[in-house]
Design a protein around this motif. Sequence first.
Motif, PDB file in Angstrom:
ATOM      1  N   TYR A 271      12.154   7.547  -5.758  1.00 28.91           N
ATOM      2  CA  TYR A 271      11.542   8.077  -6.975  1.00 28.91           C
ATOM      3  C   TYR A 271      10.362   9.007  -6.673  1.00 28.91           C
ATOM      4  O   TYR A 271       9.297   8.898  -7.259  1.00 28.91           O
ATOM      5  N   GLY A 272      10.556   9.914  -5.742  1.00 30.85           N
ATOM      6  CA  GLY A 272       9.527  10.915  -5.491  1.00 30.85           C
ATOM      7  C   GLY A 272       8.362  10.396  -4.683  1.00 30.85           C
ATOM      8  O   GLY A 272       7.209  10.475  -5.118  1.00 30.85           O
ATOM      9  N   ALA A 273       8.645   9.862  -3.491  1.00 30.06           N
ATOM     10  CA  ALA A 273       7.575   9.346  -2.629  1.00 30.06           C
ATOM     11  C   ALA A 273       6.862  10.499  -1.933  1.00 30.06           C
ATOM     12  O   ALA A 273       7.511  11.362  -1.337  1.00 30.06           O
ATOM     13  N   PRO A 274       5.528  10.546  -1.977  1.00 26.34           N
ATOM     14  CA  PRO A 274       4.802  11.610  -1.275  1.00 26.34           C
ATOM     15  C   PRO A 274       4.720  11.309   0.217  1.00 26.34           C
ATOM     16  O   PRO A 274       4.836  10.152   0.632  1.00 26.34           O
ATOM     17  N   PRO A 275       4.528  12.308   1.052  1.00 31.58           N
ATOM     18  CA  PRO A 275       4.200  12.006   2.453  1.00 31.58           C
ATOM     19  C   PRO A 275       2.890  11.230   2.496  1.00 31.58           C
ATOM     20  O   PRO A 275       1.947  11.560   1.772  1.00 31.58           O
ATOM     21  N   HIS A 276       2.844  10.190   3.300  1.00 28.30           N
ATOM     22  CA  HIS A 276       1.647   9.358   3.318  1.00 28.30           C
ATOM     23  C   HIS A 276       1.490   8.680   4.673  1.00 28.30           C
ATOM     24  O   HIS A 276       2.441   8.579   5.450  1.00 28.30           O
ATOM     25  N   GLY A 277       0.289   8.244   4.930  1.00 28.56           N
ATOM     26  CA  GLY A 277       0.002   7.563   6.181  1.00 28.56           C
ATOM     27  C   GLY A 277      -1.287   6.784   6.064  1.00 28.56           C
ATOM     28  O   GLY A 277      -2.034   6.926   5.100  1.00 28.56           O
ATOM     29  N   GLY A 278      -1.541   5.962   7.042  1.00 27.82           N
ATOM     30  CA  GLY A 278      -2.751   5.151   6.985  1.00 27.82           C
ATOM     31  C   GLY A 278      -3.033   4.453   8.286  1.00 27.82           C
ATOM     32  O   GLY A 278      -2.443   4.759   9.332  1.00 27.82           O
ATOM     33  N   ILE A 279      -3.915   3.485   8.194  1.00 26.83           N
ATOM     34  CA  ILE A 279      -4.324   2.736   9.373  1.00 26.83           C
ATOM     35  C   ILE A 279      -4.886   1.403   8.913  1.00 26.83           C
ATOM     36  O   ILE A 279      -5.413   1.277   7.805  1.00 26.83           O
ATOM     37  N   ALA A 280      -4.723   0.397   9.742  1.00 24.98           N
ATOM     38  CA  ALA A 280      -5.349  -0.910   9.508  1.00 24.98           C
ATOM     39  C   ALA A 280      -6.312  -1.164  10.651  1.00 24.98           C
ATOM     40  O   ALA A 280      -5.916  -1.174  11.824  1.00 24.98           O
ATOM     41  N   LEU A 281      -7.580  -1.337  10.320  1.00 27.46           N
ATOM     42  CA  LEU A 281      -8.629  -1.561  11.322  1.00 27.46           C
ATOM     43  C   LEU A 281      -9.045  -3.025  11.279  1.00 27.46           C
ATOM     44  O   LEU A 281      -9.312  -3.574  10.212  1.00 27.46           O
TER      45      LEU A 281
ATOM     46  N   LYS B  16       0.834  -1.205   0.000  1.00 29.37           N
ATOM     47  CA  LYS B  16       0.000   0.000   0.000  1.00 29.37           C
ATOM     48  C   LYS B  16       0.870   1.257   0.000  1.00 29.37           C
ATOM     49  O   LYS B  16       0.481   2.283  -0.554  1.00 29.37           O
ATOM     50  N   GLN B  17       2.071   1.174   0.595  1.00 35.45           N
ATOM     51  CA  GLN B  17       2.979   2.319   0.502  1.00 35.45           C
ATOM     52  C   GLN B  17       3.446   2.515  -0.943  1.00 35.45           C
ATOM     53  O   GLN B  17       3.563   3.644  -1.424  1.00 35.45           O
ATOM     54  N   ILE B  18       3.708   1.416  -1.638  1.00 37.79           N
ATOM     55  CA  ILE B  18       4.118   1.518  -3.035  1.00 37.79           C
ATOM     56  C   ILE B  18       2.989   2.079  -3.892  1.00 37.79           C
ATOM     57  O   ILE B  18       3.224   2.842  -4.843  1.00 37.79           O
ATOM     58  N   LEU B  19       1.744   1.755  -3.544  1.00 33.99           N
ATOM     59  CA  LEU B  19       0.609   2.352  -4.259  1.00 33.99           C
ATOM     60  C   LEU B  19       0.577   3.861  -4.078  1.00 33.99           C
ATOM     61  O   LEU B  19       0.185   4.609  -4.984  1.00 33.99           O
ATOM     62  N   MET B  20       0.990   4.334  -2.896  1.00 35.33           N
ATOM     63  CA  MET B  20       1.066   5.783  -2.695  1.00 35.33           C
ATOM     64  C   MET B  20       2.187   6.381  -3.545  1.00 35.33           C
ATOM     65  O   MET B  20       2.028   7.440  -4.154  1.00 35.33           O
ATOM     66  N   ILE B  21       3.328   5.682  -3.592  1.00 36.26           N
ATOM     67  CA  ILE B  21       4.440   6.154  -4.428  1.00 36.26           C
ATOM     68  C   ILE B  21       4.023   6.162  -5.900  1.00 36.26           C
ATOM     69  O   ILE B  21       4.451   7.016  -6.680  1.00 36.26           O
ATOM     70  N   ALA B  22       3.120   5.210  -6.251  1.00 37.45           N
ATOM     71  CA  ALA B  22       2.638   5.113  -7.632  1.00 37.45           C
ATOM     72  C   ALA B  22       1.595   6.167  -7.972  1.00 37.45           C
ATOM     73  O   ALA B  22       1.174   6.279  -9.128  1.00 37.45           O
ATOM     74  N   GLY B  23       1.150   6.928  -6.969  1.00 39.20           N
ATOM     75  CA  GLY B  23       0.275   8.056  -7.251  1.00 39.20           C
ATOM     76  C   GLY B  23      -1.216   7.795  -7.144  1.00 39.20           C
ATOM     77  O   GLY B  23      -2.021   8.611  -7.591  1.00 39.20           O
TER      78      GLY B  23
END
Length: 589
Positions: free
Chosen positions: A526-536, A203-210
């Motif tokens: 390769y230009g990773a955006p700041p990102h965050g999340g949670i698993a419930l 899921k972090q790579i999905l954020m890097i993928a935009g």
Amino acid sequence: MKWKQRTVNCGELRPGNDGKLVILNGWIHSRRDLGGMIFFDIRDRWGITQIVFEPEINAALAEKAKSLRSEFVLWIEGTVRLRENPNPNIPTGLIEIAVGEFGVINKAKLPPFDIADNIDTSEEIKLTHRFLDLRRHSLQKNFIIRNQACQTVHKYFADNDFLEIETPVLMKSTPEGARDFLVPSRINKGKFYALPQSPQIFKQILMIAGFEKYVQIVKCFRDEDLRSDRQPEFTQIDIEMSFVERKDVLSMAEGLMKQLWKDVLGVEIETPFARMSFRDAMTRYGSDKPDLRFGLELASLSDIVADTEFKVFSAVVKSGGEVAALNAKGCADYSRKQIDNLTEFAKKYGAKGLAWIKVKADGIQSPIAKFLSEDELDSIIDATNAKEGDLILISSDKWMRCYTILGALRLEIARQTGIMDRVKGQFSFHWVVDFPLFEKDEETGEFNAMHHPFTTPNDEDIDKLDTAPDKAYARAYDLVVNGAELGGGSIRIHDSNIQRKMFELLGMSAEEADAKFGFLLEALKYGAPPHGGIALGLDRIVMTLAGTANIRDVIAFPKTTSGLSLMDGSPSEVDIEQLKELGLDLLKR
């Protein structure tokens, strides 16, 4: 086989249907013979309907009905009529069906237990016959709740512009703390996939993928020692967002909880939820997931007893440990045996013993009172806000263990005194935040990630990674309701150098980090955006909504606490030829 298909289900008929010709399909739930008439309750997923055979109207039909037994599958055709003896406890209790015709679709063996709620049958027998256990309406209700929750999740995130994306079930083994379940590759002999403990890296790579907003209801797997509230496979609501701060993730999760409780229970919950630091949670309640539906707050006594002549306390304080207390309100009448039982309970959490003080009408009663000065005793009573009739329980140990022991006692006292019963049906949501980035292994001195190694430290603590990593705090957060952790998350590391530093502090060489996480480290360049999340935890959420304390009540085909599936007999041995195909052999033991 000829049979007639239902026109109505077993839960929908009401007095307004009086005189209507209907067909039911279902299972025989129970049978009663009264004054020549034969009554059956027919059950399906929607409810129970009473049917009646009348010998004076159709003797042959009534005679044929005598062969019917519990759990036979039937079709029934008959006429709806009002009952002479209504049952107001069920929705269909004002009507019954006068049977005109019926047929047996399938017979059934005698079940090993009654298909009824609140049965006194061992869990082992019920899990072995899970196909019967799941016929009970109390369990079916849990899965109706689970389905409702899933539908709300899909709609909520669709309305908030998230994309549902599936991540791999076969992935590289990158242990995050627990052991992986490994899957051997037949084509690439000697190599293994792992089942995901979570989709974290993907899921972090999905954020890097935009993709910016991702969600998935996903199966996860952990090969760890099990407890009553854990399963080797579990389901979580996995969320990740780009260009966000902590407040954005918390707000999104709060909105989901608010919608779930409204849709499933019709309950309005207040948002935003309260926030509490990890340290406050531990020192006030003895838990990083405290139940806030009741008080019983803990009190530190370290300053009071730092210089006491009672060396059991003062030595702990001088060594950097903690002395703290729980005021068990109204428990001064506990017998010595009851206190001994509490001591044994505390030992399960690492206690070496348990000091206690009773505040009675005729003064203080305590085996340690003679070792404490009058001022010290008075200060302890003041610090714990103790009154006549209270029992003060005191723990002295290392900081974490001291409060963990008292936190467990707090919950036990709440159970024993009926507090837990009084707060049933209430919901207390809050966030625990400001966790330490690392926890230190007491034996090895090595650092472990408090959450996971992809959690970013607070901005002001980044420099501490080089100087004092044990003083760094994480941008992490846990969602807690009624003393249960529903989920956890964090703002992630989006800088490759900081991520590599985290791996180094966790004892990984650069080569090991590259071997395990090289694809993530490369992607971060390769230009990773700041990102965050949670698993419930979906299972935990449904447990809370359904009001059950057993996780197996909300998983259709659960494992036992030893990881066994009793119904299908897994895990099981496999044929030697299957192992040969995989290039494997079993070690002889």
